[in-house]
Design an enzyme around this catalytic site. Structure first.
Site, PDB file in Angstrom:
ATOM      1  CB  THR A 169      -0.555   0.233   0.969  1.00  0.00           C
ATOM      2  OG1 THR A 169      -1.944  -0.851   0.917  1.00  0.00           O
ATOM      3  CG2 THR A 169      -1.603   1.295   1.460  1.00  0.00           C
ATOM      4  CG  ASP A 200      -6.584   0.990   6.002  1.00  0.00           C
ATOM      5  OD1 ASP A 200      -6.820  -0.115   5.053  1.00  0.00           O
ATOM      6  OD2 ASP A 200      -5.916   0.565   6.612  1.00  0.00           O
TER       7      ASP A 200
HETATM    8  N1  ASP Z   1      -4.632  -1.187   4.185  1.00  0.00           N
HETATM    9  C1  ASP Z   1      -4.503  -2.254   3.637  1.00  0.00           C
HETATM   10  C2  ASP Z   1      -5.446  -2.871   3.837  1.00  0.00           C
HETATM   11  O1  ASP Z   1      -5.848  -2.878   4.471  1.00  0.00           O
HETATM   12  C3  ASP Z   1      -3.185  -2.871   3.176  1.00  0.00           C
HETATM   13  C4  ASP Z   1      -2.178  -2.445   3.536  1.00  0.00           C
HETATM   14  O2  ASP Z   1      -1.781  -1.447   4.354  1.00  0.00           O
HETATM   15  O3  ASP Z   1      -1.385  -3.559   2.923  1.00  0.00           O
HETATM   16  O4  ASP Z   1      -6.141  -2.726   2.868  1.00  0.00           O
END
Ligand code: ASP
Length: 302
Positions: A169, A200
């Site tokens: 992300t 999130d």
């Molecule tokens: N927070 C992101 C999600 O849950 C994934 C990530 O941060 O790698 O979609």
């Protein structure tokens, strides 16, 4: 006035033994390119919003990260993307979720913030809105990479939603010469997630938040726990109502995340331009740049 940009390219199970020196160099170069894109805008007197969008776009266009090109696959074999942006000066915010075609989801989020009365648009509606705004739409294949497809196939065989594959992300926070803060975050979510799952990342206050009174935050990690702890807003609220510093508040929020078995990290900037980059897992692709410092790192202790 001091100005600074910080970025991340995901946190998680990121260990030195899984990366060759060449891999590390490739990641570091891309992180620097992303930092420079935002930094140049800030240095030229541009605003924090434009800077965080520019930095995030570099990482969305790179297959190295789980955002835009190189996003992970949902259980319908599509790459489903989410993004959010927030302006700390006005508390205006915009997001898109579960989109398949917007080439740069962070631009979709920006258009929702600037050109719609809404805050979060999903799926087909978000794509139609983006199209009407003149944004580039691409076939879902544009985002596909072999690495992510193989991970998806493995996850399906194991009948699992793979959190580990979510690493990547991307996000940016900035303070511009006027002292305004902004945050932007973009993701493909989690490998083999149920399609339609909202991260999130796209939710104001969970994975992304900015408020000139306190800080700008971009998070990364197990998103469902970030939603449940209202992670990014929790840091801001501790600063506003309990006089915590960014560093203290971040540690407390990471602890709350760990208490419900969440892991990940965040980058943050406070209203004086102090940067915090913290995580409760083994690594986070990260960096920051201002007029006197230029830093990128991946593993714990770097
Ligand atoms: N927070 C992101 C999600 O849950 C994934 C990530 O941060 O790698 O979609």
């Amino acid at each position: 006035m001091k100005f600074t940009i910080a970025i991340h390219g995901g946190a998680g199970n990121i260990n030195p033994q899984n990366y060759t020196p060449e891999d590390i160099k490739v990641y570091e170069e891309k992180l620097k390119e992303s930092l420079n894109a935002g930094f140049n805008i800030l240095q030229g007197g541009g605003n924090a919003i434009d800077a965080v969008v520019a930095s995030v776009k570099v990482m969305e266009d790179s297959p190295l990260f789980n955002a835009g090109v190189g996003g992970v696959f949902a259980n319908n074999a599509m790459v489903e993307l989410d993004a959010c942006i927030m302006d700390g000066k006005t508390l205006n915010a915009g997001g898109v979720t579960s989109v398949h075609k917007i080439k740069n989801p962070i631009e979709g989020a920006l258009r929702v913030m600037e050109d719609s009365p809404h805050t979060l648009l999903s799926g087909n509606g978000a794509e139609l809105f983006a199209y009407k705004q003149g944004l580039e739409l691409v076939p879902n294949k544009h985002f596909h990479t072999k690495k992510r497809y193989d991970q998806f196939k493995k996850a399906q065989e194991k009948k699992k939603i793979m959190v580990d594959h979510s690493m990547g992300t991307v996000g940016a926070v900035a303070m511009d010469k006027q002292g305004n803060l902004a945050a932007a975050t973009s993701t493909g979510g989690m490998t083999n997630k149920f399609y339609g799952r909202v991260s999130d990342t796209s939710i104001v206050g969970a994975g992304n938040y900015a408020n000139n009174k306190t800080c700008a935050i971009s998070g990364t990690g197990t998103g469902d726990q970030f939603i449940k702890t209202v992670f990014a807003y929790d840091i801001s609220a501790q600063m506003e109502f309990a006089s915590k510093t960014l560093e203290e508040a971040g540690k407390i929020s990471l602890q709350k995340l760990a208490e419900i078995k969440g892991h990940g990290g965040f980058i943050g900037i406070d209203r004086k331009g102090n940067i915090q980059m913290d995580f409760n897992c083994s690594g986070m692709f990260r960096g920051f740049k201002n007029e006197s410092e230029n830093f990128v790192a991946i593993f714990k202790g770097d």
